[in-house]
Design an enzyme around this catalytic site. Structure first.
Site, mmCIF file in Angstrom:
data_model
loop_
_atom_site.group_PDB
_atom_site.id
_atom_site.type_symbol
_atom_site.label_atom_id
_atom_site.label_comp_id
_atom_site.label_asym_id
_atom_site.label_seq_id
_atom_site.Cartn_x
_atom_site.Cartn_y
_atom_site.Cartn_z
ATOM 1 C CE LYS A 11 -23.378 48.793 37.662
ATOM 2 N NZ LYS A 11 -23.502 49.730 36.506
ATOM 3 C CE1 TYR A 51 -25.339 54.312 38.884
ATOM 4 C CE2 TYR A 51 -27.130 52.849 39.465
ATOM 5 C CZ TYR A 51 -25.807 53.049 39.122
ATOM 6 O OH TYR A 51 -24.951 51.969 39.017
ATOM 7 C CG PHE A 59 -27.769 56.026 30.623
ATOM 8 C CD1 PHE A 59 -27.584 55.834 31.992
ATOM 9 C CD2 PHE A 59 -26.980 56.976 29.986
ATOM 10 C CE1 PHE A 59 -26.650 56.570 32.706
ATOM 11 C CE2 PHE A 59 -26.035 57.712 30.692
ATOM 12 C CZ PHE A 59 -25.875 57.519 32.053
ATOM 13 N NE ARG A 87 -14.394 54.769 37.392
ATOM 14 C CZ ARG A 87 -15.633 55.065 36.967
ATOM 15 N NH1 ARG A 87 -16.679 54.915 37.787
ATOM 16 N NH2 ARG A 87 -15.846 55.491 35.752
ATOM 17 C CB THR A 93 -18.832 53.006 31.270
ATOM 18 O OG1 THR A 93 -18.201 53.902 32.184
ATOM 19 C CG2 THR A 93 -20.314 52.913 31.556
ATOM 20 N NE ARG A 104 -18.199 48.659 34.849
ATOM 21 C CZ ARG A 104 -18.224 49.965 35.101
ATOM 22 N NH1 ARG A 104 -17.332 50.777 34.538
ATOM 23 N NH2 ARG A 104 -19.140 50.475 35.906
ATOM 24 C CG HIS A 117 -21.206 51.726 41.286
ATOM 25 N ND1 HIS A 117 -21.416 52.845 40.510
ATOM 26 C CD2 HIS A 117 -20.781 52.180 42.494
ATOM 27 C CE1 HIS A 117 -21.142 53.933 41.234
ATOM 28 N NE2 HIS A 117 -20.767 53.552 42.443
#
Ligand code: IDP
Ligand code: MG
Length: 139
Positions: A11, A51, A59, A87, A93, A104, A117
């Protein structure tokens, strides 16, 4: 469902702050094979399309503005059980809830700017990969 590939995005926050190399290195060390990769800058409307499932969520507007705020690195990654394993590698998230050692946890700066992502299903991985890559760009 089992899948041998997933789709990922590094991102804008992570690209902007020079984390592309370190993130690619973690992906590589986890055994994922890059089968397509490029840098793109989405327009607001392209980010909205990507998205679309989140349209209407509180959001959504902030997310699409953020995702079109600068270049991102998009890629298709191959691995056995790619979707679930990726994942796991990226973590939750919300980085505050992500396991130590996940991408993350290490690179996210907020829930929105969570560095990467990863597709959540085989159908979405296929759709997302097709959105960014043509046949001659993937191997
Ligand atoms: P995921 O990326 O872990 O699959 P999703 O629920 O699909 O999470 O949300 C897509 C993206 O929207 C997240 O990665 C994050 O950037 C952003 N997002 C999700 N929930 C929130 C929120 O509560 N506040 C701000 N941004 C959010
Ligand atoms: Mg998702």
């Amino acid at each position: 469902m089992q899948s041998d590939f997933t789709f990922s995005i590094i991102k804008p926050n992570a690209v902007r702050t020079g984390k592309t190399g370190p993130i690619l290195s973690m992906i590589n060390e986890a055994g994922f094979e890059i089968s397509a990769i490029k840098m793109v800058k989405m327009t607001l409307s392209q980010a909205e399309t990507f998205y679309e499932v989140h349209r209407g969520r509180p959001f959504f507007e902030g997310l699409v503005e953020f995702m079109s705020s600068g270049p991102v690195v998009v890629m298709i990654l191959r691995h056995e059980n790619a979707i679930d394993d990726f994942r796991k590698l990226i973590g939750a998230t919300d980085p505050a809830k992500a396991e130590p050692g996940t991408i993350r946890k290490i690179f996210a700066v907020s829930v929105q700017m969570n560095a990467v992502h990863g597709s959540d299903s085989f159908e979405n991985a296929a759709k997302e990969a097709d959105y960014f890559f043509s046949g001659i760009e993937r191997f």
